[in-house]
Design an enzyme around this catalytic site. Structure first.
Site, short mmCIF file in Angstrom:
data_model
loop_
_atom_site.label_atom_id
_atom_site.label_comp_id
_atom_site.label_asym_id
_atom_site.label_seq_id
_atom_site.Cartn_x
_atom_site.Cartn_y
_atom_site.Cartn_z
N ASP A 150 0.89 -1.32 0.13
CA ASP A 150 0.05 -0.15 0.05
C ASP A 150 0.94 1.35 -0.05
OD1 ASP A 150 -1.93 -1.94 0.27
OD2 ASP A 150 -2.80 -1.16 2.15
N LYS B 293 -7.03 -5.03 -2.88
CA LYS B 293 -7.73 -5.33 -1.52
C LYS B 293 -8.73 -4.36 -1.19
CE LYS B 293 -4.09 -4.28 1.39
NZ LYS B 293 -4.77 -3.34 1.99
N CYS C 13 -2.04 -2.69 7.81
CA CYS C 13 -1.90 -3.55 6.62
C CYS C 13 -0.65 -4.22 6.63
CB CYS C 13 -2.16 -2.69 5.43
SG CYS C 13 -3.75 -2.16 5.14
C1 VGL Z 1 -4.65 0.68 5.64
C2 VGL Z 1 -6.43 1.56 7.12
C3 VGL Z 1 -7.31 1.43 6.08
C4 VGL Z 1 -3.30 0.36 5.53
C5 VGL Z 1 -5.61 0.51 4.69
O1 VGL Z 1 -2.68 0.22 4.26
O2 VGL Z 1 -2.58 0.34 6.58
N1 VGL Z 1 -5.15 1.27 6.84
N2 VGL Z 1 -6.86 0.98 4.82
#
Ligand code: VGL
Ligand code: ZN
Length: 200
Positions: free
Chosen positions: A12, A109, A154
């Site tokens: 991410d 995701k 994540c």
């Molecule tokens: C994430 C919160 C919501 C992350 C993703 O990548 O850690 N955190 N969506």
């Protein structure tokens, strides 16, 4: 060069998780050079991309609640977030300096409107697979090196699922940054160590 049984998983590294983004992680952009350099050491590189439909159930705006409050979902407690990483939006794109050419696979995701997905392996019901495990098994990958955002969400959940699935897992801490409210980073470090994830 690492053996082709060892994959780099980059979690991410997206505009919305970097300074100026909708769910900015402090210093999120600082890890990009280190991750780009690591890509040269791995024969197998996989990127994950948080990829939510508008009105996702994990958005505080959808629930009429405050961001960073917790709610109860059918699958358990769920933190509510500012709207972020909406499919096709600029915030959902990878950080502009992140190398994407070395990626063998980009796995998305969080596209299921009813379930959030922190982990690259399972949605937050801890049951619905993303398909990543099957891909890694098919390619004979046994060792995973992880980096990215956010350490306490994540990255942590991906590392825990991977360890529980039997992978040898290491997390490169200086190539991660955390959201860290109320001790979530320390808790993540303890929990990852408990399941033998190596923090390097
Ligand atoms: C994430 C919160 C919501 C992350 C993703 O990548 O850690 N955190 N969506
Ligand atoms: Zn998300």
């Amino acid at each position: 060069m690492k053996p082709n049984t060892n994959a780099l998983i980059v979690i991410d590294v997206q505009t919305d998780f970097c300074p100026g983004g909708a769910l900015a992680v402090a210093g999120g952009d600082e890890i990009v050079p280190a991750i780009n350099a690591m890509m040269d050491d791995f024969a197998v590189c996989i990127l994950t991309q948080d990829w939510h439909p508008a009105g996702h159930s994990s958005f505080a705006s959808t629930q009429g609640a405050d961001p960073f409050s917790e709610t109860q979902m059918p699958y358990g407690p769920q933190m509510l977030w500012p709207d972020h990483c909406i499919q096709g939006s600029s915030g959902a794109q990878f950080h502009p300096d992140l190398r994407t050419d070395p990626a063998d696979l980009i796995i998305r995701k969080g596209y299921n409107p009813a379930i959030d997905s922190y982990s690259a392996f399972f949605e937050n019901d801890h049951k619905t697979p993303t398909g990543l495990h099957g891909y890694l098994q098919t390619r004979g990958i046994t060792h995973l090196t992880m980096a990215g955002l956010a350490t306490d969400y994540c990255v942590q959940f991906s590392a825990l699922d991977a360890a529980n699935l039997g992978y040898d897992v290491e997390v490169v801490m200086n190539a991660c940054r955390a959201i860290d409210f109320g001790g979530t980073l320390d808790a993540a470090i303890t929990t990852m160590r408990d399941v033998k994830v190596r923090l390097v």
